[in-house]
Write a protein that holds these residues in place. Structure first.
Motif, short mmCIF file in Angstrom:
data_model
loop_
_atom_site.label_atom_id
_atom_site.label_comp_id
_atom_site.label_asym_id
_atom_site.label_seq_id
_atom_site.Cartn_x
_atom_site.Cartn_y
_atom_site.Cartn_z
N GLN A 157 -24.19 1.46 -55.18
CA GLN A 157 -24.93 2.69 -55.42
C GLN A 157 -24.72 3.70 -54.30
N THR A 158 -24.89 4.95 -54.63
CA THR A 158 -24.98 5.98 -53.60
C THR A 158 -26.46 6.10 -53.23
N PRO A 159 -26.77 6.63 -52.06
CA PRO A 159 -28.18 6.82 -51.70
C PRO A 159 -28.94 7.65 -52.74
N GLU A 160 -28.29 8.65 -53.29
CA GLU A 160 -28.95 9.51 -54.29
C GLU A 160 -29.24 8.76 -55.58
N SER A 161 -28.25 8.02 -56.08
CA SER A 161 -28.48 7.28 -57.32
C SER A 161 -29.49 6.15 -57.12
N ALA A 162 -29.46 5.53 -55.95
CA ALA A 162 -30.42 4.47 -55.67
C ALA A 162 -31.85 5.02 -55.63
N GLN A 163 -32.01 6.17 -55.01
CA GLN A 163 -33.35 6.78 -54.95
C GLN A 163 -33.83 7.14 -56.36
N ALA A 164 -32.93 7.65 -57.18
CA ALA A 164 -33.30 8.06 -58.53
C ALA A 164 -33.63 6.87 -59.43
N THR A 165 -33.07 5.69 -59.13
CA THR A 165 -33.28 4.51 -59.99
C THR A 165 -34.17 3.45 -59.33
N ARG A 166 -34.82 3.81 -58.26
CA ARG A 166 -35.62 2.85 -57.49
C ARG A 166 -36.66 2.12 -58.35
N THR A 167 -37.39 2.84 -59.17
CA THR A 167 -38.43 2.22 -59.99
C THR A 167 -37.83 1.29 -61.04
N LEU A 168 -36.72 1.71 -61.64
CA LEU A 168 -36.05 0.84 -62.62
C LEU A 168 -35.56 -0.44 -61.96
N ALA A 169 -35.01 -0.31 -60.77
CA ALA A 169 -34.50 -1.49 -60.05
C ALA A 169 -35.64 -2.44 -59.71
N ALA A 170 -36.78 -1.90 -59.31
CA ALA A 170 -37.93 -2.76 -58.99
C ALA A 170 -38.37 -3.53 -60.23
N ASN A 171 -38.33 -2.88 -61.38
CA ASN A 171 -38.68 -3.55 -62.63
C ASN A 171 -37.70 -4.69 -62.92
N GLN A 172 -36.40 -4.43 -62.73
CA GLN A 172 -35.39 -5.48 -62.90
C GLN A 172 -35.64 -6.63 -61.94
N GLY A 173 -35.99 -6.30 -60.71
CA GLY A 173 -36.26 -7.32 -59.72
C GLY A 173 -37.41 -8.22 -60.13
N LEU A 174 -38.44 -7.62 -60.69
CA LEU A 174 -39.58 -8.40 -61.14
C LEU A 174 -39.16 -9.41 -62.21
N TYR A 175 -38.32 -8.98 -63.14
CA TYR A 175 -37.82 -9.90 -64.17
C TYR A 175 -36.99 -11.02 -63.57
N ASN A 176 -36.19 -10.71 -62.56
CA ASN A 176 -35.43 -11.77 -61.89
C ASN A 176 -36.37 -12.75 -61.21
#
Length: 130
Positions: free
Chosen positions: A38-57
């Motif tokens: 990820q780029t810092p910008e895309s990571a910041q924009a998708t932070r909430t989605l990634a946290a949701n994925q993490g929860l499922y993992n």
């Protein structure tokens, strides 16, 4: 072989706990950016989605640990098979939609663990009812 199967299941659980940490807490850090390309910008924009994925993992990891710790051998096997199948399917979907290497990081180890755990339990004198 039972020991090897349980070690494989445990390692896959640890992998998914690690993915939980990466996605929920390290997504925007250099380690998270590198792990997921990820780029810092895309990571910041998708932070909430990634946290949701993490929860499922995390749920996958907890399910695998539940399968390792359950005292009833039949139920333990069923739990392990279910959660390993979930890991394998998630890996296939991730490989198709996100990054091909996910197939080798998630699906292949899960399928190997399913084979080893199943072989181990069927080599014992009283295999589970499947």
């Amino acid at each position: 072989m039972s020991f090897i199967g349980q070690v494989l299941v445990g390692l896959i659980a640890l992998l998914h706990f690690y993915i939980l940490v990466l996605e929920m807490f390290l997504w925007t850090t250099p380690r998270g950016l590198k792990a997921f390309g990820q780029t810092p910008e895309s990571a910041q924009a998708t932070r909430t989605l990634a946290a949701n994925q993490g929860l499922y993992n995390g749920f996958l990891a907890v399910g695998l640990v539940w399968g390792l710790l359950h005292p009833d051998r039949q139920v333990a096997w069923e739990l392990q098979m279910f959660f390993l199948a979930c890991v394998a399917i998630a890996g296939i979907y991730g490989a198709i939609t996100a990054k091909r290497s996910i197939l080798f990081i998630q699906t292949v180890p899960a399928v190997i663990a399913m084979i080893v755990v199943t072989m181990a339990i069927y080599l014992q004198t009283d295999p589970p009812v499947a």
